[in-house]
Design an enzyme around this catalytic site. Structure first.
Site, PDB file in Angstrom:
ATOM      1  N   GLU A   8      41.202 -42.092  41.242  1.00 14.48           N
ATOM      2  CA  GLU A   8      41.932 -43.540  40.908  1.00 14.48           C
ATOM      3  C   GLU A   8      42.598 -43.672  39.700  1.00 14.48           C
ATOM      4  O   GLU A   8      43.442 -44.498  39.796  1.00 14.48           O
ATOM      5  CB  GLU A   8      40.550 -44.565  41.002  1.00 14.48           C
ATOM      6  CG  GLU A   8      40.036 -44.657  42.322  1.00 14.48           C
ATOM      7  CD  GLU A   8      39.008 -45.568  42.341  1.00 14.48           C
ATOM      8  OE1 GLU A   8      38.876 -46.694  41.486  1.00 14.48           O
ATOM      9  OE2 GLU A   8      37.704 -45.544  43.190  1.00 14.48           O
ATOM     10  N   ASP A  81      36.103 -43.314  43.886  1.00 13.67           N
ATOM     11  CA  ASP A  81      34.754 -43.545  43.339  1.00 13.67           C
ATOM     12  C   ASP A  81      33.962 -43.668  44.612  1.00 13.67           C
ATOM     13  O   ASP A  81      34.168 -43.932  45.861  1.00 13.67           O
ATOM     14  CB  ASP A  81      34.769 -44.722  42.428  1.00 13.67           C
ATOM     15  CG  ASP A  81      35.214 -44.557  41.197  1.00 13.67           C
ATOM     16  OD1 ASP A  81      35.679 -43.489  40.546  1.00 13.67           O
ATOM     17  OD2 ASP A  81      35.716 -45.830  40.542  1.00 13.67           O
ATOM     18  N   ASP A  83      31.501 -45.748  45.849  1.00 12.63           N
ATOM     19  CA  ASP A  83      31.153 -47.158  46.154  1.00 12.63           C
ATOM     20  C   ASP A  83      31.925 -47.444  47.158  1.00 12.63           C
ATOM     21  O   ASP A  83      33.023 -46.953  47.677  1.00 12.63           O
ATOM     22  CB  ASP A  83      30.829 -47.785  44.980  1.00 12.63           C
ATOM     23  CG  ASP A  83      32.087 -47.889  44.042  1.00 12.63           C
ATOM     24  OD1 ASP A  83      33.087 -47.784  44.742  1.00 12.63           O
ATOM     25  OD2 ASP A  83      32.203 -48.589  42.933  1.00 12.63           O
ATOM     26  N   GLU A  85      34.137 -50.180  47.022  1.00 16.57           N
ATOM     27  CA  GLU A  85      35.464 -50.418  46.609  1.00 16.57           C
ATOM     28  C   GLU A  85      36.295 -48.710  46.785  1.00 16.57           C
ATOM     29  O   GLU A  85      37.356 -48.855  47.073  1.00 16.57           O
ATOM     30  CB  GLU A  85      35.463 -50.750  45.140  1.00 16.57           C
ATOM     31  CG  GLU A  85      36.652 -51.939  44.867  1.00 16.57           C
ATOM     32  CD  GLU A  85      36.699 -53.017  45.722  1.00 16.57           C
ATOM     33  OE1 GLU A  85      37.828 -53.517  46.051  1.00 16.57           O
ATOM     34  OE2 GLU A  85      35.423 -53.654  46.059  1.00 16.57           O
ATOM     35  N   TYR A 296      28.186 -41.900  36.959  1.00 14.71           N
ATOM     36  CA  TYR A 296      28.972 -43.081  37.508  1.00 14.71           C
ATOM     37  C   TYR A 296      28.334 -44.483  36.982  1.00 14.71           C
ATOM     38  O   TYR A 296      27.131 -44.504  37.301  1.00 14.71           O
ATOM     39  CB  TYR A 296      29.039 -43.077  39.131  1.00 14.71           C
ATOM     40  CG  TYR A 296      30.104 -43.897  39.446  1.00 14.71           C
ATOM     41  CD1 TYR A 296      31.424 -43.933  39.016  1.00 14.71           C
ATOM     42  CD2 TYR A 296      29.629 -44.802  40.501  1.00 14.71           C
ATOM     43  CE1 TYR A 296      32.143 -44.927  39.335  1.00 14.71           C
ATOM     44  CE2 TYR A 296      30.568 -46.005  41.278  1.00 14.71           C
ATOM     45  CZ  TYR A 296      31.724 -45.997  40.541  1.00 14.71           C
ATOM     46  OH  TYR A 296      32.761 -47.006  41.077  1.00 14.71           O
ATOM     47  N   ARG A 298      28.653 -47.385  37.901  1.00 12.50           N
ATOM     48  CA  ARG A 298      28.531 -48.817  38.491  1.00 12.50           C
ATOM     49  C   ARG A 298      27.343 -48.255  39.663  1.00 12.50           C
ATOM     50  O   ARG A 298      27.852 -47.783  40.779  1.00 12.50           O
ATOM     51  CB  ARG A 298      29.763 -49.276  39.458  1.00 12.50           C
ATOM     52  CG  ARG A 298      30.876 -49.713  38.562  1.00 12.50           C
ATOM     53  CD  ARG A 298      32.061 -50.218  39.291  1.00 12.50           C
ATOM     54  NE  ARG A 298      33.155 -50.618  38.332  1.00 12.50           N
ATOM     55  CZ  ARG A 298      34.130 -49.878  38.056  1.00 12.50           C
ATOM     56  NH1 ARG A 298      34.395 -48.760  38.620  1.00 12.50           N
ATOM     57  NH2 ARG A 298      35.105 -49.993  37.193  1.00 12.50           N
ATOM     58  N   HIS A 343      21.733 -43.184  44.911  1.00 16.07           N
ATOM     59  CA  HIS A 343      22.492 -43.063  43.702  1.00 16.07           C
ATOM     60  C   HIS A 343      21.835 -42.558  42.608  1.00 16.07           C
ATOM     61  O   HIS A 343      20.498 -42.688  42.667  1.00 16.07           O
ATOM     62  CB  HIS A 343      23.569 -43.899  43.436  1.00 16.07           C
ATOM     63  CG  HIS A 343      24.528 -44.393  44.410  1.00 16.07           C
ATOM     64  ND1 HIS A 343      25.394 -45.602  44.747  1.00 16.07           N
ATOM     65  CD2 HIS A 343      25.129 -43.642  45.697  1.00 16.07           C
ATOM     66  CE1 HIS A 343      26.089 -45.440  45.793  1.00 16.07           C
ATOM     67  NE2 HIS A 343      26.159 -44.255  46.234  1.00 16.07           N
TER      68      HIS A 343
END
Length: 799
Positions: A8, A81, A83, A85, A296, A298, A343
């Site tokens: 990203e 990533d 997740d 998104e 990570y 988030r 996670h």
């Protein structure tokens, strides 16, 4: 190229490329490459909500650069990533790059280390369509709310407003708290404290005749005082109790944001930016370390891997001793709704890397946040603290009817507190971890009273939310997810629905309050915490493959659209004008009112129906439109005022305009940054004018005064200015050599100049019709707003 890895961000690409050989090229997509079109609904409700995605204008070059690295044999590793998104970003890359026929591998990792990247390459998977659909549902539902509801707000409240699903709930929470504060009625209470000497000891009245006592007025306090003076103070009991205290759980996104706010003073957005840098390895060169520093950032999981707990045990035993470690790792269970337990929590990727070892190689903010994460992670795997709690009970009063208490504590074994203690959102509560050692006194000792204090106090209203405590509230209500907290809080401040006070508390603006009132009156579901949380749970169900995303849209959109159509006809705009009558202006006899316009609250003398144009002046920050008095309002109209004169005899006037307070000398304007236009005197005004004139002279290369065109030097180099508009100087042109004719030609060719607009081809005109509609709405809804003299902008501070 045989293998292309797409991540990203450039920082992540740079870090990962260090781990891979020459067979791999690592490039960044710079986030999402496709999105719904900005100027349209972007999906078709009649065709099962089918979205129409477009490659974003600012991503066309990114796509072009990525395509240059792809041949028909290139294997594409989509490494966005881990997740929803990130999954959606990976999914959008496939059609955007037209790589459907290439070998495609989706890889994920929760830390950026060589081992994690190599393991991810060895264990690729397919893009998870369920996760993509969950993100798609959120995006399309949020677009439906924003696109359909915002125009209604323009028509019924004021042009330029907007609504968002999660943002509107966040504003409601802040407005509700503000209303609690306004409606709060302080209650009187008294504290009765005693101070003793030989030995020194402080205590406080706790009980009367064995029951907890609450002193509510002075008369009651004086009766108690009289009784106390007729008796002695005797230590008649010592209560001792040992307790254990366990450490707080490892960090999730929300708890990291809260603790970084309490201990480091970081905003939610600031915390996430720094955490991203630590995750991506976007830091200085650390000897012996390559890659990211934390996992990570988030996440709402409290899990720690076996690798992490084993590493923690080694560090704890080496740094503090074996008695500080645990025989068995401590595990935590998340209470957050919809938590992604698979996670990991946020932790250092290498606990052996101490904060002290990175301090000289990273930014101070990076060091502080890493240190916080390192200490918290270590503490989660340390032994409990053992505390000895002691309470001295002191009998007092004429009939020994009162009991004073003194509490102390002693840390028997610090355990995890050796490394870390959690902060508190309550500024008045002292940290429980502080030792308070009591003097040694035997039971039966008559204490020597030095002072008796009767203190009058009043209960306080609930505190306004901070960014961190708002995140805590949103999470506890099941609203939003780790990736949404920071953008939500940024958005409500950017829209000026909420401002941050000097003490970093969140306060609703009048605009935020009126939008909240409108939504609560007509779209109660949109600002209902339970409904919003239910939608989040449905997104979770989509992610798990339990329901189809289109089903969620069908259930929401039909009723929502019908309500929009009904409110178009039934809502009366007059109900949301935000007008409060103050009284009658003694000079003109015209009505005086406090109102909220496009640029914030202002006072108006007269009405639009008068022959003369109404007078306007903004309400400054320290006054409130709901409480401003006639006297205060009239004082605001003392502007513009003549402050004094220049050496040439020209009048210097002070006033407040749309862009804040200023001084005026003929047609020249000088911004007042720190001075009050109501009180600034001639001497100070002359200094301000001189400083600004000198600064302008230094920045001015050429000045064509008659044509109001200047060539100036700015932060990013020379540019042309005409009125309030700035124009870029084309390459090859030397600013110092520009003639008036050349400046006029550059302005004429610039797309934003009126001259260029006139020369635009006629065939482009139809495309501007929708925009024209908006312009009409703007005129309709802002005709009551203050003109040049208005200072309302000042009342919605952007500090």
């Amino acid at each position: 190229m045989k293998n292309l890895v797409i991540v990203e961000s450039p920082a992540k690409a740079k870090t990962i490329s260090k781990f891979l050989g020459s067979d791999y090229v690592v490039m960044a997509s710079m986030g999402h490459v496709r999105d719904l079109p900005k100027s349209k609904l972007g999906f078709d409700p009649a065709d099962n909500f089918k979205p129409k995605y477009l490659v974003s204008t600012d991503k066309k070059k990114v796509i072009s650069d990525l395509k240059k690295q792809i041949s028909k044999d290139t294997t594409i590793y989509l490494a966005a990533d881990e997740d929803r998104e990130g999954e959606a970003i990976a999914w959008h890359l496939i059609p955007a790059l037209k790589i459907e026929n290439n070998p495609i591998k989706r890889i994920v990792f929760h830390e950026i280390t060589k081992d994690a990247i190599m393991k991810a390459l060895e264990n690729p998977r397919d893009v998870d369509q369920h996760l993509v659909d969950a993100q798609q549902a959120r995006r399309i539902l949020d677009r439906a709310v924003g696109y359909e509801l915002s125009p209604l707000l323009w028509k019924k409240v004021r042009y330029g407003l907007s609504a968002g699903r999660v943002q509107s709930v966040a504003v409601k929470i802040i407005v509700d708290r503000e209303n609690e504060i306004r409606e709060f009625k302080p209650e009187e209470y008294w504290k009765i404290k005693s101070e003793f000497i030989d030995p020194e000891l402080k205590s406080e009245l706790a009980k009367e005749n064995g029951s907890n006592v609450k002193v509510t007025n002075e008369a009651q306090a004086r009766v108690i005082e009289a009784s106390l003076k007729q008796g002695s103070f005797v230590l008649n009991d010592i209560e001792e109790k040992d307790s254990k205290r366990n450490p707080a759980a490892p960090f999730t996104t929300s708890t990291l944001q809260q603790e970084a706010s309490r201990k480091l003073g970081y905003s939610v957005k600031q915390t996430m930016i720094i955490a991203q840098q630590l995750y991506e390895g976007n830091v200085g060169n650390i000897p012996g370390h390559t890659g990211g520093l934390i996992t990570y950032m988030r996440t709402d999981s409290l899990n720690l891997s076996k690798v992490a707990t084993s590493a923690a045990k080694e560090v704890i035993e080496a740094q503090y001793g074996k008695e500080y470690s645990l025989d068995k790792p401590r595990a935590y269970k998340s209470k957050a709704k919809g938590a992604q337990e698979a996670h990991e929590a946020i932790r250092p990727v290498n606990l052996a890397l101490k904060p002290s070892e990175i301090k000289d190689h990273v930014d101070n903010s990076q060091y502080k946040l890493y240190s916080l994460i390192w200490k918290r992670t270590l503490a989660t795997q340390m032994a409990p603290a053992k505390i000895a709690n002691t309470t001295y009970k002191i009998k007092a009063g004429k009939s020994e009817e009162f009991e004073f208490q003194t509490k102390g504590q002693r840390i028997i074994f610090p355990g995890f507190m050796k490394a870390y203690t959690e902060g508190s959102d309550n500024p008045e509560s002292a940290l429980d971890s502080t030792e308070k050692i009591l003097p040694t006194i035997k039971v039966g000792t008559v204490l020597n009273l030095n002072k008796l204090d009767l203190e009058q106090l009043f209960t306080k209203p609930p505190a306004r939310y901070t960014e961190a405590s708002l995140v805590k509230k949103l999470e506890s209500e099941g609203i939003g997810r780790p990736s949404t907290y920071a953008p939500t809080i940024s958005t409500i401040q950017q829209r000026e629905y909420v401002v941050k006070t000097e003490d970093k508390k969140l306060e609703p603006t009048p605009t935020g309050e009126i939008v909240n009132t409108f939504l609560a009156d007509h779209f109660s579901d949109i600002v209902n915490l339970g409904f919003t949380a239910k939608i989040e749970e449905e997104f979770d169900d989509i992610a798990e493959g339990k329901i189809a995303w289109e089903q969620v849209m069908h259930e929401f959109y039909g009723g929502f659209k019908k309500t929009i159509e009904e409110k178009e006809e039934t809502v009366n705009k007059e109900d949301y004008l935000q007008v409060r009558e103050i009284g009658t202006d003694p000079k003109s006899g015209k009505p005086m009112s406090a109102r909220v316009g496009r640029f914030g609250p202002f006072v108006q003398i007269g009405t639009k129906d008068d022959e003369e144009k109404p007078q306007f002046v903004a309400i400054p920050d320290h006054l409130n439109m709901d409480t401003i008095t006639m006297e205060e309002a009239l004082f605001l109209f003392t502007l513009p005022r003549v402050v004094g004169h220049t050496a040439e005899g020209e009048e210097i006037k002070a006033n407040i305009g749309r862009f804040g307070p200023y001084l005026q000398v003929k047609t020249k304007y000088y911004s007042l940054k720190t001075d009050d236009p109501y009180t600034v005197e001639e001497d100070r005004a002359l200094v301000v004018i001189k400083e600004i004139d000198e600064a302008k002279a230094k920045a001015t290369i050429k000045n064509f005064e008659k044509e109001k065109i200047q060539v100036l030097i700015g932060q990013y180099g020379p540019y042309i200015k005409q009125g309030r508009k700035n124009f870029k100087i084309p390459k090859g042109k030397v600013a110092e050599d520009l003639t008036l004719e050349e400046c006029e030609e550059i302005i004429a060719k610039d797309p934003k100049s009126k001259t260029a607009a006139k020369k635009a081809p006629a065939k482009k005109a139809p495309a501007k019709k929708p925009a024209a509609k908006k312009t009409t709405a703007k005129k309709t809804t802002t005709k009551k707003a203050p003109a040049k003299k208005t200072t309302a902008k000042k009342s919605t501070p952007k500090t």
